[in-house]
Design a protein around this motif. Structure first.
Motif, PDB file in Angstrom:
ATOM      1  N   MET A 175       1.103  15.647  12.472  1.00 28.93           N
ATOM      2  CA  MET A 175       1.447  15.055  11.181  1.00 28.93           C
ATOM      3  C   MET A 175       0.276  14.220  10.681  1.00 28.93           C
ATOM      4  SD  MET A 175       5.310  14.068  12.167  1.00 28.93           S
ATOM      5  CE  MET A 175       4.822  13.813  13.849  1.00 28.93           C
ATOM      6  N   LEU A 176       0.262  13.993   9.380  1.00 28.69           N
ATOM      7  CA  LEU A 176      -0.840  13.260   8.769  1.00 28.69           C
ATOM      8  C   LEU A 176      -0.329  11.976   8.141  1.00 28.69           C
ATOM      9  CD1 LEU A 176      -2.434  16.380   7.065  1.00 28.69           C
ATOM     10  CD2 LEU A 176      -3.351  15.129   9.035  1.00 28.69           C
ATOM     11  N   LEU A 177      -1.160  10.936   8.302  1.00 30.92           N
ATOM     12  CA  LEU A 177      -0.859   9.652   7.673  1.00 30.92           C
ATOM     13  C   LEU A 177      -1.899   9.408   6.597  1.00 30.92           C
ATOM     14  CD1 LEU A 177       0.816   6.891   7.954  1.00 30.92           C
ATOM     15  CD2 LEU A 177      -1.183   6.073   9.205  1.00 30.92           C
ATOM     16  N   ALA A 178      -1.434   9.030   5.410  1.00 32.88           N
ATOM     17  CA  ALA A 178      -2.375   8.685   4.338  1.00 32.88           C
ATOM     18  C   ALA A 178      -2.003   7.322   3.775  1.00 32.88           C
ATOM     19  CB  ALA A 178      -2.340   9.729   3.231  1.00 32.88           C
ATOM     20  N   CYS A 179      -3.037   6.578   3.394  1.00 27.87           N
ATOM     21  CA  CYS A 179      -2.842   5.235   2.881  1.00 27.87           C
ATOM     22  C   CYS A 179      -3.667   5.101   1.607  1.00 27.87           C
ATOM     23  CB  CYS A 179      -3.323   4.262   3.962  1.00 27.87           C
ATOM     24  SG  CYS A 179      -2.800   2.597   3.662  1.00 27.87           S
ATOM     25  N   ASP A 180      -3.028   4.737   0.502  1.00 25.84           N
ATOM     26  CA  ASP A 180      -3.704   4.625  -0.796  1.00 25.84           C
ATOM     27  C   ASP A 180      -4.589   5.840  -1.103  1.00 25.84           C
ATOM     28  OD1 ASP A 180      -2.473   2.252  -1.494  1.00 25.84           O
ATOM     29  OD2 ASP A 180      -4.009   1.015  -0.518  1.00 25.84           O
ATOM     30  N   GLY A 181      -4.024   7.023  -0.865  1.00 22.99           N
ATOM     31  CA  GLY A 181      -4.712   8.257  -1.250  1.00 22.99           C
ATOM     32  C   GLY A 181      -5.777   8.740  -0.294  1.00 22.99           C
ATOM     33  N   GLU A 182      -5.961   8.029   0.850  1.00 21.96           N
ATOM     34  CA  GLU A 182      -6.989   8.449   1.815  1.00 21.96           C
ATOM     35  C   GLU A 182      -6.327   8.769   3.148  1.00 21.96           C
ATOM     36  OE1 GLU A 182     -10.386   8.206   1.205  1.00 21.96           O
ATOM     37  OE2 GLU A 182     -10.711   6.522  -0.173  1.00 21.96           O
ATOM     38  N   ASN A 214       3.618  16.387   6.712  1.00 20.29           N
ATOM     39  CA  ASN A 214       2.783  17.558   6.987  1.00 20.29           C
ATOM     40  C   ASN A 214       1.755  17.794   5.882  1.00 20.29           C
ATOM     41  OD1 ASN A 214       4.415  18.593   4.968  1.00 20.29           O
ATOM     42  ND2 ASN A 214       5.661  19.833   6.354  1.00 20.29           N
ATOM     43  N   ARG A 215       1.010  18.857   6.065  1.00 23.46           N
ATOM     44  CA  ARG A 215      -0.061  19.251   5.146  1.00 23.46           C
ATOM     45  C   ARG A 215       0.478  19.414   3.712  1.00 23.46           C
ATOM     46  NH1 ARG A 215      -4.840  22.912   6.118  1.00 23.46           N
ATOM     47  NH2 ARG A 215      -4.500  22.477   8.315  1.00 23.46           N
ATOM     48  N   ARG A 216       1.669  20.020   3.634  1.00 18.69           N
ATOM     49  CA  ARG A 216       2.285  20.222   2.310  1.00 18.69           C
ATOM     50  C   ARG A 216       2.455  18.905   1.562  1.00 18.69           C
ATOM     51  NH1 ARG A 216       6.009  24.235   4.283  1.00 18.69           N
ATOM     52  NH2 ARG A 216       7.295  22.545   5.022  1.00 18.69           N
ATOM     53  N   LEU A 217       2.907  17.873   2.303  1.00 18.53           N
ATOM     54  CA  LEU A 217       3.131  16.562   1.681  1.00 18.53           C
ATOM     55  C   LEU A 217       1.811  16.009   1.130  1.00 18.53           C
ATOM     56  CD1 LEU A 217       5.229  14.173   1.278  1.00 18.53           C
ATOM     57  CD2 LEU A 217       4.255  13.211   3.366  1.00 18.53           C
ATOM     58  N   MET A 218       0.742  16.144   1.927  1.00 17.58           N
ATOM     59  CA  MET A 218      -0.557  15.617   1.522  1.00 17.58           C
ATOM     60  C   MET A 218      -1.097  16.388   0.324  1.00 17.58           C
ATOM     61  SD  MET A 218      -1.024  13.148   3.520  1.00 17.58           S
ATOM     62  CE  MET A 218       0.254  12.675   4.666  1.00 17.58           C
ATOM     63  N   GLU A 219      -1.014  17.708   0.411  1.00 21.92           N
ATOM     64  CA  GLU A 219      -1.549  18.534  -0.671  1.00 21.92           C
ATOM     65  C   GLU A 219      -0.799  18.278  -1.974  1.00 21.92           C
ATOM     66  OE1 GLU A 219      -3.489  22.015   2.141  1.00 21.92           O
ATOM     67  OE2 GLU A 219      -1.518  22.372   1.209  1.00 21.92           O
ATOM     68  N   GLY A 220       0.522  18.050  -1.855  1.00 21.03           N
ATOM     69  CA  GLY A 220       1.315  17.734  -3.031  1.00 21.03           C
ATOM     70  C   GLY A 220       0.877  16.436  -3.684  1.00 21.03           C
ATOM     71  N   ALA A 221       0.285  15.548  -2.871  1.00 25.65           N
ATOM     72  CA  ALA A 221      -0.175  14.258  -3.395  1.00 25.65           C
ATOM     73  C   ALA A 221      -1.669  14.306  -3.724  1.00 25.65           C
ATOM     74  CB  ALA A 221       0.106  13.157  -2.373  1.00 25.65           C
ATOM     75  N   GLY A 222      -2.245  15.503  -3.652  1.00 28.81           N
ATOM     76  CA  GLY A 222      -3.660  15.669  -4.007  1.00 28.81           C
ATOM     77  C   GLY A 222      -4.627  15.106  -2.975  1.00 28.81           C
ATOM     78  N   ILE A 223      -4.177  15.024  -1.710  1.00 30.22           N
ATOM     79  CA  ILE A 223      -5.050  14.489  -0.659  1.00 30.22           C
ATOM     80  C   ILE A 223      -5.675  15.650   0.113  1.00 30.22           C
ATOM     81  CG2 ILE A 223      -5.111  13.110   1.469  1.00 30.22           C
ATOM     82  CD1 ILE A 223      -2.707  11.519   0.200  1.00 30.22           C
ATOM     83  N   ASP A 224      -6.997  15.645   0.203  1.00 28.24           N
ATOM     84  CA  ASP A 224      -7.727  16.730   0.856  1.00 28.24           C
ATOM     85  C   ASP A 224      -7.614  16.573   2.376  1.00 28.24           C
ATOM     86  OD1 ASP A 224      -9.338  18.842   1.425  1.00 28.24           O
ATOM     87  OD2 ASP A 224     -11.223  17.813   0.955  1.00 28.24           O
ATOM     88  N   ARG A 268       0.831  -1.201   0.000  1.00 29.98           N
ATOM     89  CA  ARG A 268       0.000   0.000   0.000  1.00 29.98           C
ATOM     90  C   ARG A 268       0.868   1.254   0.000  1.00 29.98           C
ATOM     91  NH1 ARG A 268      -4.730  -0.588   4.325  1.00 29.98           N
ATOM     92  NH2 ARG A 268      -3.055  -1.054   5.780  1.00 29.98           N
ATOM     93  N   GLU A 269       0.402   2.271  -0.741  1.00 30.65           N
ATOM     94  CA  GLU A 269       1.135   3.529  -0.877  1.00 30.65           C
ATOM     95  C   GLU A 269       0.884   4.363   0.385  1.00 30.65           C
ATOM     96  OE1 GLU A 269       2.635   5.039  -3.946  1.00 30.65           O
ATOM     97  OE2 GLU A 269       3.251   6.501  -2.433  1.00 30.65           O
ATOM     98  N   VAL A 270       1.917   4.536   1.211  1.00 35.71           N
ATOM     99  CA  VAL A 270       1.732   5.242   2.485  1.00 35.71           C
ATOM    100  C   VAL A 270       2.536   6.539   2.502  1.00 35.71           C
ATOM    101  CG1 VAL A 270       1.819   5.039   5.002  1.00 35.71           C
ATOM    102  CG2 VAL A 270       1.435   3.000   3.617  1.00 35.71           C
ATOM    103  N   LEU A 271       1.904   7.600   2.987  1.00 38.27           N
ATOM    104  CA  LEU A 271       2.544   8.905   3.124  1.00 38.27           C
ATOM    105  C   LEU A 271       2.445   9.324   4.578  1.00 38.27           C
ATOM    106  CD1 LEU A 271       1.846   9.030   0.009  1.00 38.27           C
ATOM    107  CD2 LEU A 271       1.527  11.462   0.341  1.00 38.27           C
ATOM    108  N   PHE A 272       3.502   9.915   5.120  1.00 38.19           N
ATOM    109  CA  PHE A 272       3.430  10.431   6.481  1.00 38.19           C
ATOM    110  C   PHE A 272       4.224  11.725   6.558  1.00 38.19           C
ATOM    111  CE2 PHE A 272       4.831  10.345  11.051  1.00 38.19           C
ATOM    112  CZ  PHE A 272       3.580  10.647  11.561  1.00 38.19           C
TER     113      PHE A 272
END
Ligand code: ADP
Ligand code: MG
Length: 292
Positions: free
Chosen positions: A150-157, A121-131, A115-119
């Protein structure tokens, strides 16, 4: 100024654990108008601890912590240590990551369990198109307490909001007050967000907080202050701080910091005590008075 008198000043500094690379630094220190401090590791201990984890669907608490810790196992950032320690205390072991990438000033990313995981700040999420709007209020609540959210996102959510808190160094407030008493403007420069930075800046009675600055932009901020007529000292400890230390009229490296920072600094504080910034400025001013 006479070199002999300057060398006496340099010698006095060395005795106090303040290593000054050359007499011309004493001359600059006398004319100083502004001291810029890096936040993490300089004004704060740089040892943040996990305080909050808010799952937001898709993952439960332990899953979220496992994903974040798995990514952070590949990072050397102080925030990564906070997450790894938090996971360990909960008995959660990180798992293997593929395609790991650390994005300076943003966070970390990679594939965990396919699974594509991001962890980060807001900038990282916004750069990946995550609201991130749905967790905006939660983040602000943590940030108002001086915590880094900090924010954790998994498969775009979005999967979780995770907050850590760092501790202000007890001697930092005294240093800031003493600098202001010397008529020096005190600025805090950080890659952290403005809300968290402002909460910490207020606790330290800092005149001006410059936040959300990418590591690559810290030197530019110093240059802008110089262009506005300020004579600037920059105090930092990290690898990321080296360009800003080099740009400042005086770079002051904390002794416990990275080797790169120490190689770049015109002044090194051996005792790693930020109050020695004040001692160094007073020493410079006293030395220059004996010359005039
Ligand atoms: P600082 O100026 O405090 O040293 P950085 O520029 O290193 O901060 O990082 C700025 C922000 O980027 C952090 O507050 C965090 O939100 C995010 N970030 C950077 N690295 C990481 C990481 N390894 N894990 C999570 N978030 C990170
Ligand atoms: Mg830092």
């Amino acid at each position: 100024a006479t070199p002999a008198a300057l060398m006496v000043g340099v010698g006095r500094g060395a005795q106090a654990g303040i290593l000054i690379r050359g007499g011309e630094i004493l001359e600059k220190a006398e004319r100083l108008t502004t001291v810029v401090f890096d936040k993490t590791g300089t004004l704060t201990r740089g040892e943040p601890a996990l305080t909050d984890l808010l799952p937001c669907g898709h993952c439960d608490h332990d899953q979220a912590l496992r994903l974040a810790a798995s990514l952070e196992a590949g990072s050397e950032h102080p925030l990564a240590e906070a997450i790894l320690r938090g996971a360990k205390e909960t008995g959660i072991a990180p798992c293997a990551v593929q395609g790991f990438e650390a994005v300076p000033g943003h966070g970390v990313r990679g594939l965990v369990d396919g699974r594509e995981v991001l962890f980060g700040n807001r900038r990282l999420m916004e750069g990946a198109g995550i609201d991130v709007a749905s967790v905006g209020a939660d983040m602000e609540r943590y940030q108002a307490d001086g915590k880094t959210a900090m924010l954790l996102a998994c498969d775009g959510e979005l999967a979780a909001v995770i907050a850590v808190a760092d501790t202000i160094k007890p001697e930092a407030l005294e240093a800031v007050r003493a600098l202001r008493a010397e008529g020096v403007e005190v600025v805090m420069l950080t890659g952290d967000n403005a809300r968290t930075a402002t909460a910490i800046g207020r606790a330290l009675q800092i005149d001006r907080v410059i936040a959300d600055v990418l590591p690559s932009d810290k030197a530019r901020v110093i240059k802008e202050l110089q262009q506005a007529g300020k004579v600037v000292a920059m105090v930092g400890d990290g690898v990321n701080d080296a360009p800003a230390l080099a740009t400042a009229d005086i770079g002051i490296a904390i002794g416990s910091g990275s080797d790169v920072a120490k190689e770049t600094g015109g002044i090194i504080l051996v005792r790693s005590d930020v109050r020695d910034v004040v001692t160094g400025i007073r020493l410079s001013r006293a030395t220059m008075r004996t010359i005039k």
